[in-house]
Design an enzyme around this catalytic site. Structure first.
Site, short mmCIF file in Angstrom:
data_model
loop_
_atom_site.label_atom_id
_atom_site.label_comp_id
_atom_site.label_asym_id
_atom_site.label_seq_id
_atom_site.Cartn_x
_atom_site.Cartn_y
_atom_site.Cartn_z
N ASP A 1 27.30 45.56 41.78
CA ASP A 1 28.16 46.72 41.51
C ASP A 1 27.71 47.95 42.30
O ASP A 1 26.55 48.37 42.19
CB ASP A 1 28.12 47.03 40.01
CG ASP A 1 29.43 47.55 39.48
OD1 ASP A 1 30.24 48.02 40.28
OD2 ASP A 1 29.65 47.48 38.25
N ASP A 2 28.62 48.52 43.10
CA ASP A 2 28.39 49.79 43.81
C ASP A 2 27.27 49.72 44.86
O ASP A 2 26.58 50.70 45.12
CB ASP A 2 28.04 50.92 42.82
CG ASP A 2 29.22 51.34 41.96
OD1 ASP A 2 30.33 50.83 42.18
OD2 ASP A 2 29.03 52.19 41.07
N CYS B 1 36.15 49.02 41.08
CA CYS B 1 35.63 47.73 40.62
C CYS B 1 36.70 46.67 40.40
O CYS B 1 36.69 45.62 41.04
CB CYS B 1 34.82 47.93 39.35
SG CYS B 1 33.33 48.91 39.54
N HIS C 1 35.80 42.14 35.70
CA HIS C 1 35.53 43.53 35.34
C HIS C 1 35.46 43.67 33.84
O HIS C 1 36.32 43.19 33.11
CB HIS C 1 36.61 44.47 35.87
CG HIS C 1 36.38 45.90 35.47
ND1 HIS C 1 35.42 46.69 36.07
CD2 HIS C 1 36.95 46.67 34.51
CE1 HIS C 1 35.43 47.89 35.51
NE2 HIS C 1 36.34 47.90 34.57
#
Length: 477
Positions: A39-40, A78, A132
């Site tokens: 994530d990210d 996301c 998600h």
């Protein structure tokens, strides 16, 4: 006598046919899949040439496979990004542009990547954030039951987004899950979520080592809040952290950036205005610590894969779902079509990989991941896929590919920004849903790799703007 000759010929032909089938089957052996999504995660890792980030685990994976230097998500958020790469469809096909729309309500019959493996006899299981979910304050989540042999597993407890400090948990409970933006505790790796996810993945590898599997690991870090064990914070000297250029984009428009995204919601972050240098360094420090923490979990999984002798028959893919701004343009988070938000790491290691340890410079898209994994694992491709397999890059990393990447991001309900990345340019067109053009951006990466100057209205780029507009509109259609 002729009958004997015919019989012998028939037997020989049958034997040859069996040998050809056996050889063909052997050359198309089906492989396991270890799918790791982070994530990210920015494309700032040792294997991407970054000297400040400590990422030995991911660097080892890159040494076994091919790193894609110019890989782009389809939307820097996301759920739309993950939905796109796991369905093999672009956001305009899934109609997922936000964090609440589930693709089963828009494309109910689409076969997802893990579902395709499940349909072909694989045991499919996920740990952590694959599609998600919003942990702690969104109990419903958006995982997809049709994709998995058993439900996706998530760590129990860790209220909010992974706090373990009681005072921080208390703050988060009063603030819809958002406590402080950082947390550093002197605890073992398994005290936080990603350590628990890695432990479960390792356990599952041991269980499934003798059957075909598709195992997905979805690590939360470095997503906010920046929570990680103290030993990973200690890897970095905060005083040596260099802050990015915070100058705004010249000739930008009202749609180009959203300044802070979710960061403003965290405790201790000012509700408006710029962040102080001290706070900026603390956040960047936390981000780096979380990258190294996540990397250590990846390294443990890869070591277990090797110990179990599964490297030889497992396709391993690691990617970040999109990029993330760490103060660039005096902005934070994602939610834009800029390079820093749409570009993310992608590494593919396959038993079929010939160009081990190489970097592929060609432009690729996350919508290409689905067909790539299928081809490398030995499965046929579903007919609905909108991407193109990247397998040629695993043989010849100098391949050119399709030569573009298309991303998009909405602004409100009726405005969409489409962004076309080519070798030299990024061209972005903002328009209403009825096709009314609102704004245009052009960035020349040859002269402006940081995308600081929109030259769409500069006279010398007039013809280039028209060329890019025509190409983009064709791709949108």
């Amino acid at each position: 006598m002729n009958m004997w000759v015919k019989s012998i010929f028939t037997i020989c032909l049958a034997c040859c046919t069996m040998m050809v089938v056996a050889q063909s089957s052997g050359s198309r052996q089906n492989y396991n899949v270890l799918f790791i999504i982070v994530d990210d995660l920015r494309p700032e890792l040792g294997c991407y040439g970054d000297t400040k980030v400590q990422s030995p685990g991911i660097d080892k994976l890159a040494a076994q496979g091919v790193s894609f230097s110019n890989a782009y998500c389809q939307q820097a958020l996301c759920s739309p990004s993950r939905t796109s790469l796991l369905t093999g469809l672009r956001p305009d096909a899934t109609k997922v542009y936000d964090l609440v729309t589930h693709f089963r309500n828009t494309v109910p019959d689409v076969v997802t990547l893990p579902q395709h493996f499940k349909n072909n006899g694989y045991y499919t299981v996920g740990f952590g954030k694959i599609f998600h979910q919003d942990f702690g304050f969104d109990p419903i989540g958006l995982e997809d039951s049709a994709s998995w042999t058993i439900p996706v597993w998530n760590p129990p407890g860790n209220w909010g987004r992974g706090y373990i400090s009681e005072p921080n948990i208390a703050i988060a409970k009063r603030s819809n899950g958002r406590g402080p933006a950082v947390e550093m505790m002197d605890v073992p790796d398994t005290a936080y979520q990603d350590g628990q996810i890695a432990a479960r993945v390792i356990e599952e590898l041991r269980k499934r080592k003798n059957e075909p599997f598709f195992i997905a690991a979805g690590f939360h870090k470095p997503h906010l809040p920046f929570t990680a064990p103290k030993k990973y914070w200690d890897k970095y000297d905060r005083d040596k952290i260099v802050l990015p250029d915070t100058n705004r984009i010249t000739n930008s428009n009202r749609y180009t950036l959203q300044d802070f995204g979710e960061l403003r919601a965290y405790n201790g972050i000012p509700k408006k205005g710029k962040l102080s240098p001290e706070l900026s360094r603390q956040l960047i420090h936390g981000y780096l610590a979380c990258v190294s923490y996540m990397d250590a979990q990846v390294e443990m999984i890869l070591e277990e894969l090797k110990r179990l002798d599964l490297e030889k028959n497992t396709v391993v893919v690691l990617l970040g779902d999109h990029g993330w701004k760490l103060g660039e343009y005096a902005s934070w988070s994602k939610h834009s079509n800029m390079e820093v938000d749409t570009r993310a790491p992608l590494i593919v290691s396959s038993p079929r990989t010939k160009a081990k340890g190489k970097s592929a410079e060609g432009l690729v898209e996350f919508v290409d991941v689905y067909p790539t994994i299928c081809e490398e694992a030995g499965l046929g491709l579903p007919s609905h896929l909108q991407g193109k397999s990247l397998s040629p890059f695993l043989k010849k990393p100098g391949s050119k590919g399709k030569g573009y990447a298309l991303s998009q991001h909405p602004r409100g309900k009726d405005i969409m920004g489409y962004s076309l990345r080519t070798k030299r340019y990024r061209f972005t067109l903002w328009q209403r849903n009825d096709g009314t053009e609102l704004a245009v951006e052009l960035y020349d990466h040859l002269k402006d790799p940081g995308e600081k100057m929109n030259v769409a209205n500069v006279a010398e780029y007039k013809k280039e703007v028209e060329r890019q507009r025509e190409r983009l509109q064709k791709l949108i259609r």
